[in-house]
Design an enzyme around this catalytic site. Structure first.
Site, PDB file in Angstrom:
ATOM      1  N   HIS A  78      34.275 123.624  61.395  1.00 24.22           N
ATOM      2  CA  HIS A  78      34.000 122.322  60.562  1.00 24.22           C
ATOM      3  C   HIS A  78      35.489 121.065  61.097  1.00 24.22           C
ATOM      4  O   HIS A  78      35.615 120.364  60.230  1.00 24.22           O
ATOM      5  CB  HIS A  78      34.346 122.832  59.008  1.00 24.22           C
ATOM      6  CG  HIS A  78      35.806 123.454  58.684  1.00 24.22           C
ATOM      7  ND1 HIS A  78      36.440 124.393  58.904  1.00 24.22           N
ATOM      8  CD2 HIS A  78      37.019 122.131  58.326  1.00 24.22           C
ATOM      9  CE1 HIS A  78      37.542 124.664  58.465  1.00 24.22           C
ATOM     10  NE2 HIS A  78      37.787 123.108  58.045  1.00 24.22           N
ATOM     11  N   ASP A 101      32.689 129.739  61.737  1.00 23.71           N
ATOM     12  CA  ASP A 101      33.368 128.311  61.610  1.00 23.71           C
ATOM     13  C   ASP A 101      34.433 128.160  62.914  1.00 23.71           C
ATOM     14  O   ASP A 101      35.860 128.478  62.885  1.00 23.71           O
ATOM     15  CB  ASP A 101      34.533 128.113  60.473  1.00 23.71           C
ATOM     16  CG  ASP A 101      34.496 127.039  59.711  1.00 23.71           C
ATOM     17  OD1 ASP A 101      34.510 126.653  60.809  1.00 23.71           O
ATOM     18  OD2 ASP A 101      35.412 126.826  58.887  1.00 23.71           O
ATOM     19  N   SER A 118      43.636 123.737  58.474  1.00 24.99           N
ATOM     20  CA  SER A 118      42.465 124.620  59.122  1.00 24.99           C
ATOM     21  C   SER A 118      42.115 123.989  60.911  1.00 24.99           C
ATOM     22  O   SER A 118      42.664 123.316  61.345  1.00 24.99           O
ATOM     23  CB  SER A 118      41.298 123.779  59.014  1.00 24.99           C
ATOM     24  OG  SER A 118      41.009 124.538  57.030  1.00 24.99           O
TER      25      SER A 118
END
Length: 362
Positions: free
Chosen positions: A97, A128, A210
């Site tokens: 993402h 992910d 992230s």
């Protein structure tokens, strides 16, 4: 918004991905669900008579000095995230993402310097994870990776990345729990992944973190921060001390396959082979998973599952929503036999035995 099931805890939390874009508009919160599927043995005490180590401050400084040169900032046209240098050839591991749908990426070392152009090698949306590669790999310092299977609850960790665009930021905390399952909803630029065996940490995780590193005090990467929690009672503000990371063993397995084969050839994850949506009744309650498409040759197709069926249970556990079914499947392996409770279009309820297939890497 979905809910976080926190065992016996009374507080209900909503989750959002920790790193959407942080430099252009920050991605809105995404609904996620978390189910504690396993717990870890408590941290062990140091052996009696053990010599005291250096002050904790000195340990932190040493670890940060060692690891931070291996952390990068990944910038796309819509925002930024973090990444970890995998090897001296220029491969970088990050979250899918973070990359989103970008075709142009720039990478900047946490220690500064001129941005380097990068290209996407491959994403593994169900987990992910993604691998990108910089054109100029000169001077890159690969990170050292640890064994996430050896983590202990209570172990001290540091989170390194680029929260809110603040390059090279570090926060500290502990491993709060192990074996969590975290589900992200699908949205623009977001794969809607389900992460099994996630590490829960109290280290602060914010948008931009992230794809960065969760590091132990020996300087080894043991996880990739991916999600942080928000609390609706705080008006959607951050719930302090609740973040989630993909275990390093999972990230290494997927990344090594992508680098070697150009794709994931063995996901190690079970698959049913259906696409569908949560069915909502007149009272607004979720009642099951409506099957929209059955993939040809899939486990579901072989078992006689058809479009129009509604799956309401697996091995005696209710699956009133798509997220519940997806999370349940993460507890099985390809080849496992399960019993699905299915409502046919006629209204008849049946038990259907399915031998699960493997989630494809493409």
């Amino acid at each position: 918004m979905g809910k976080v099931a926190g065992g016996l805890a009374a507080v209900v939390l909503l989750l959002l991905t920790a790193c959407g874009p942080a430099s252009a508009p920050i991605a809105p919160p995404r609904t996620t669900q978390v189910s504690p599927l396993a717990t870890s043995a408590p941290a062990t005490s140091p052996p009696s008579g053990a010599m005291p180590g250096p002050p904790l401050e000195v340990v932190y400084e040493r670890v940060i000095a060692e690891v931070l040169p291996s952390i990068v900032q990944i910038t796309t046209k819509v925002g930024l995230g973090s990444g970890i240098i995998y090897d001296a050839e220029g491969h970088i591991v990050t979250n899918a993402h973070v990359v989103g749908e970008a075709t142009e990426l720039n990478v900047t070392l946490a220690t500064g310097g001129t941005p380097r152009k990068a290209r996407l090698v491959k994403t593994f949306a169900p987990g992910d994870l993604a691998v990108i590669k910089v054109d100029n790999a000169q001077g890159l310092q690969p990170a050292r990776w640890g064994d996430s299977a050896k983590l202990r609850v209570g172990q001290m960790v540091l989170a390194m990345g680029n929260p809110l665009g603040l390059s090279g930021s570090v926060t500290q905390g502990i491993v709060s729990a192990l074996g969590r399952t975290v589900s992200e909803p699908e949205s623009a630029g977001s794969p809607g992944a389900t992460i099994a065996g996630a590490i829960q940490t109290s280290a602060a995780i914010n948008p931009g973190n992230s794809g960065g590193a969760l590091v132990d005090l020996s300087g080894q990467v043991i996880g990739i921060p991916t999600l942080a929690a928000t609390d609706p009672s705080l008006g959607g503000g951050a719930a302090p001390g609740i973040g989630f990371a993909i275990p390093s063993n999972t990230a290494l397995d997927i990344a090594s396959q992508i680098i070697k084969y150009g794709k994931v050839v063995n996901s190690h994850r079970a698959a049913l082979g259906v696409r569908g949506n949560t069915i909502i009744n007149a009272d607004g309650e979720s009642t099951g998973v409506g099957v929209g498409v059955v993939d040809p040759g899939s486990a579901a197709a072989r078992a006689g599952i058809r479009a129009g069926d509604v799956i309401i249970g697996i091995d005696g556990k209710a699956t009133s929503a798509m997220a519940q079914l997806t999370e349940a499947l993460t507890t099985y392996r390809p080849g496992d036999k399960v019993s699905l409770k299915v409502v046919r279009p006629s209204g008849r309820t049946e038990q259907v035995t399915v031998i699960l297939g493997e989630l494809p890497g493409e």
